[in-house]
Design a protein around this motif. Structure first.
Motif, PDB file in Angstrom:
ATOM      1  N   MET A 202      46.135 -17.674 -20.626  1.00 59.63           N
ATOM      2  CA  MET A 202      45.153 -17.561 -21.815  1.00 59.63           C
ATOM      3  C   MET A 202      44.087 -18.842 -21.933  1.00 59.63           C
ATOM      4  O   MET A 202      44.062 -19.692 -21.302  1.00 59.63           O
ATOM      5  CB  MET A 202      46.038 -17.806 -22.943  1.00 59.63           C
ATOM      6  CG  MET A 202      47.311 -16.383 -23.062  1.00 59.63           C
ATOM      7  SD  MET A 202      48.293 -16.755 -24.699  1.00 59.63           S
ATOM      8  CE  MET A 202      49.315 -18.279 -24.020  1.00 59.63           C
ATOM      9  N   TYR A 203      43.255 -18.435 -22.873  1.00 62.18           N
ATOM     10  CA  TYR A 203      42.266 -19.479 -22.953  1.00 62.18           C
ATOM     11  C   TYR A 203      41.287 -19.168 -24.409  1.00 62.18           C
ATOM     12  O   TYR A 203      41.299 -18.127 -24.852  1.00 62.18           O
ATOM     13  CB  TYR A 203      41.035 -19.081 -21.938  1.00 62.18           C
ATOM     14  CG  TYR A 203      39.705 -19.934 -22.242  1.00 62.18           C
ATOM     15  CD1 TYR A 203      39.821 -21.239 -22.472  1.00 62.18           C
ATOM     16  CD2 TYR A 203      38.364 -19.257 -21.979  1.00 62.18           C
ATOM     17  CE1 TYR A 203      38.618 -22.043 -22.608  1.00 62.18           C
ATOM     18  CE2 TYR A 203      37.398 -19.942 -22.053  1.00 62.18           C
ATOM     19  CZ  TYR A 203      37.429 -21.317 -22.257  1.00 62.18           C
ATOM     20  OH  TYR A 203      36.190 -22.075 -22.588  1.00 62.18           O
ATOM     21  N   PHE A 204      41.479 -20.477 -25.177  1.00 65.41           N
ATOM     22  CA  PHE A 204      40.670 -20.275 -26.484  1.00 65.41           C
ATOM     23  C   PHE A 204      39.383 -20.725 -26.227  1.00 65.41           C
ATOM     24  O   PHE A 204      39.023 -21.914 -25.875  1.00 65.41           O
ATOM     25  CB  PHE A 204      41.266 -21.634 -27.295  1.00 65.41           C
ATOM     26  CG  PHE A 204      42.743 -21.182 -27.937  1.00 65.41           C
ATOM     27  CD1 PHE A 204      42.667 -20.380 -29.228  1.00 65.41           C
ATOM     28  CD2 PHE A 204      43.814 -21.473 -27.483  1.00 65.41           C
ATOM     29  CE1 PHE A 204      43.775 -20.095 -29.738  1.00 65.41           C
ATOM     30  CE2 PHE A 204      44.919 -21.139 -28.079  1.00 65.41           C
ATOM     31  CZ  PHE A 204      45.094 -20.535 -29.396  1.00 65.41           C
ATOM     32  N   ASP A 205      38.524 -19.603 -26.360  1.00 67.31           N
ATOM     33  CA  ASP A 205      37.062 -19.700 -25.987  1.00 67.31           C
ATOM     34  C   ASP A 205      36.201 -19.673 -27.127  1.00 67.31           C
ATOM     35  O   ASP A 205      36.757 -19.170 -28.130  1.00 67.31           O
ATOM     36  CB  ASP A 205      36.695 -18.810 -25.057  1.00 67.31           C
ATOM     37  CG  ASP A 205      35.215 -18.964 -24.236  1.00 67.31           C
ATOM     38  OD1 ASP A 205      34.632 -20.017 -24.555  1.00 67.31           O
ATOM     39  OD2 ASP A 205      34.935 -17.750 -23.718  1.00 67.31           O
ATOM     40  N   THR A 206      34.884 -19.949 -27.139  1.00 65.69           N
ATOM     41  CA  THR A 206      34.086 -19.747 -28.185  1.00 65.69           C
ATOM     42  C   THR A 206      33.818 -18.281 -28.431  1.00 65.69           C
ATOM     43  O   THR A 206      33.840 -17.497 -27.220  1.00 65.69           O
ATOM     44  CB  THR A 206      32.820 -20.564 -28.157  1.00 65.69           C
ATOM     45  OG1 THR A 206      31.966 -20.213 -27.136  1.00 65.69           O
ATOM     46  CG2 THR A 206      32.933 -21.968 -28.050  1.00 65.69           C
ATOM     47  N   ILE A 207      33.401 -17.774 -29.540  1.00 65.14           N
ATOM     48  CA  ILE A 207      33.246 -16.457 -29.654  1.00 65.14           C
ATOM     49  C   ILE A 207      32.011 -16.061 -28.832  1.00 65.14           C
ATOM     50  O   ILE A 207      31.986 -14.845 -28.517  1.00 65.14           O
ATOM     51  CB  ILE A 207      33.128 -16.090 -31.136  1.00 65.14           C
ATOM     52  CG1 ILE A 207      33.200 -14.581 -31.233  1.00 65.14           C
ATOM     53  CG2 ILE A 207      31.760 -16.564 -31.730  1.00 65.14           C
ATOM     54  CD1 ILE A 207      33.335 -13.852 -32.638  1.00 65.14           C
ATOM     55  N   MET A 208      30.975 -16.997 -28.908  1.00 68.55           N
ATOM     56  CA  MET A 208      29.861 -16.505 -27.995  1.00 68.55           C
ATOM     57  C   MET A 208      29.859 -16.327 -26.519  1.00 68.55           C
ATOM     58  O   MET A 208      29.312 -15.258 -26.297  1.00 68.55           O
ATOM     59  CB  MET A 208      28.687 -17.641 -27.924  1.00 68.55           C
ATOM     60  CG  MET A 208      27.398 -17.521 -27.592  1.00 68.55           C
ATOM     61  SD  MET A 208      26.335 -18.953 -27.710  1.00 68.55           S
ATOM     62  CE  MET A 208      24.799 -18.206 -27.118  1.00 68.55           C
ATOM     63  N   THR A 209      30.822 -16.779 -25.927  1.00 68.50           N
ATOM     64  CA  THR A 209      31.007 -16.713 -24.481  1.00 68.50           C
ATOM     65  C   THR A 209      32.494 -15.670 -24.341  1.00 68.50           C
ATOM     66  O   THR A 209      32.514 -15.085 -23.278  1.00 68.50           O
ATOM     67  CB  THR A 209      31.243 -17.918 -23.698  1.00 68.50           C
ATOM     68  OG1 THR A 209      32.281 -18.710 -24.311  1.00 68.50           O
ATOM     69  CG2 THR A 209      30.062 -18.817 -23.580  1.00 68.50           C
ATOM     70  N   GLY A 210      33.152 -15.809 -25.015  1.00 62.72           N
ATOM     71  CA  GLY A 210      34.334 -14.887 -25.195  1.00 62.72           C
ATOM     72  C   GLY A 210      34.513 -13.583 -25.538  1.00 62.72           C
ATOM     73  O   GLY A 210      34.968 -12.748 -24.815  1.00 62.72           O
ATOM     74  N   LEU A 211      33.618 -13.248 -26.610  1.00 61.76           N
ATOM     75  CA  LEU A 211      33.619 -11.953 -27.040  1.00 61.76           C
ATOM     76  C   LEU A 211      33.026 -10.887 -26.158  1.00 61.76           C
ATOM     77  O   LEU A 211      33.718  -9.729 -26.073  1.00 61.76           O
ATOM     78  CB  LEU A 211      32.874 -11.785 -28.481  1.00 61.76           C
ATOM     79  CG  LEU A 211      32.867 -10.374 -29.181  1.00 61.76           C
ATOM     80  CD1 LEU A 211      34.371 -10.289 -29.484  1.00 61.76           C
ATOM     81  CD2 LEU A 211      31.786 -10.786 -30.446  1.00 61.76           C
ATOM     82  N   PRO A 212      32.141 -11.298 -25.369  1.00 63.66           N
ATOM     83  CA  PRO A 212      31.514 -10.410 -24.301  1.00 63.66           C
ATOM     84  C   PRO A 212      32.755  -9.911 -23.102  1.00 63.66           C
ATOM     85  O   PRO A 212      32.626  -8.888 -22.692  1.00 63.66           O
ATOM     86  CB  PRO A 212      30.218 -11.119 -23.472  1.00 63.66           C
ATOM     87  CG  PRO A 212      29.770 -12.030 -24.684  1.00 63.66           C
ATOM     88  CD  PRO A 212      31.076 -12.455 -25.351  1.00 63.66           C
TER      89      PRO A 212
END
Length: 324
Positions: A202-212
């Motif tokens: 898993m990875y906790f990413d920012t929505i900017m790079t993770g949402l796509p």
């Protein structure tokens, strides 16, 4: 008689000082204002600062110049602002590292994180918990059940030790009662390929790079880290609403000034920030950077920081992080 004279003179001096401070606020700003970004150009902090700076320039009639001073997990830029003149012409776009976390991570911090005047919260960028589709779970409750049955087997990536991404994992471990292993990376450029290849679960990413990645189906979105659903991804449930009440953590951005900056200037700036954050044009530009506007009073900002400090310390202690 002498005491009355001294008291009268002191009162007159206080009135004069108050009048001078009020005049400073009325005249401020008379020349360009500098907003220091303690991260590299092109970072989320930089993008948000540039959008806000442009809006404040139009509102207050003077340029707001963005200056990137990265290094030492925001400590270099933060220290430069802490040493600047307290006249309202040098500001810092602060965040978790600069104002809260660094005090627990760095032994010889070159500035006092408490020695800033808080101006206003600006925005936050929700984190999104992503998972590799090959994992034996498809939802957050399924992941938690699997992790409880297989302690220490699952891993989660973050964009660095002590970052909000790391603390999001520690908070999930705490509220869900699970044992998952932290694997730090330098950012999405390293963590997402590792997640796609199955090196981490898993990875906790920012929505900017993770949402796509979630929208494309390449990765699963298990939940958002903030307490309310994001306007940028309203169909993705929060972690809190999936049975983990109180879970709420996300990178945030807020303007701070050197200690001693006159209150009338701070109040004028707070009013301006809140006004421009209500503008749909700016809100749209912030959304393009994956950010949601926050705003609020100086007192609300102070209460937020006061609550963040002990909560962050608890998570850092839980993670076993020692100051370097």
């Amino acid at each position: 008689m002498k005491f009355r004279l001294i008291r009268a003179l002191a009162g007159a001096a206080a009135m004069a000082f108050g009048a001078q401070a009020a005049a400073q606020a009325t005249d401020w700003p008379q020349h360009p204002v500098r907003i220091v970004v303690p991260f590299q150009a092109g970072s989320a902090t930089d993008l948000i600062s540039r959008q806000l700076g442009a809006a404040l320039s139009a509102e207050l009639g003077q340029p707001f110049v963005i200056e990137a001073r990265p290094g030492a997990a925001a400590a270099i830029g933060s220290a430069s602002v802490a040493r600047s003149a307290a006249d309202g012409y040098t500001l810092l776009m602060g965040g978790p590292a600069a104002v809260v976390t660094n005090r627990f991570l760095q032994k010889r911090l070159a500035y006092d994180p408490d020695a800033f005047e808080l101006v206003s919260m600006v925005a936050y960028t929700p984190n999104i918990l992503l998972a590799n589709p090959s994992q034996p779970f498809k939802t957050l409750p399924e992941m938690v059940a699997y992790a409880r049955a297989n302690p220490g087997k699952l891993t989660y990536a973050s964009f660095g030790t002590g970052t909000t991404s790391h603390m999001a994992g520690e908070m999930l471990k705490s509220v869900a009662g699970i044992d998952i292993l932290h694997v730090p990376y330098k950012g999405a450029g390293e963590a997402i390929p590792a997640l796609l290849s199955g090196q981490v679960s898993m990875y906790f990413d920012t929505i900017m790079t993770g949402l796509p990645q979630a929208k494309s189906g390449s990765l699963l979105a298990l939940g958002m880290s903030n307490s309310q659903r994001s306007a940028l991804a309203p169909d993705i449930p929060t972690i809190a609403e999936q049975g983990f009440s109180g879970y709420d953590i996300a990178p945030w951005y807020g303007l701070v000034a050197p200690q001693g900056t006159p209150a009338p200037i701070l109040d004028k700036l707070n009013k301006a920030v809140n006004k421009v954050l209500a503008d749909p044009a700016l809100r749209g530009k912030l959304a393009e950077a994956g950010a949601e506007p926050r705003g609020g009073s100086r007192e609300e900002f102070a209460a937020f920081i006061k609550a963040e400090i002990p909560r962050t310390k608890q998570l850092i202690d839980q993670a076993g992080i020692t100051p370097q």
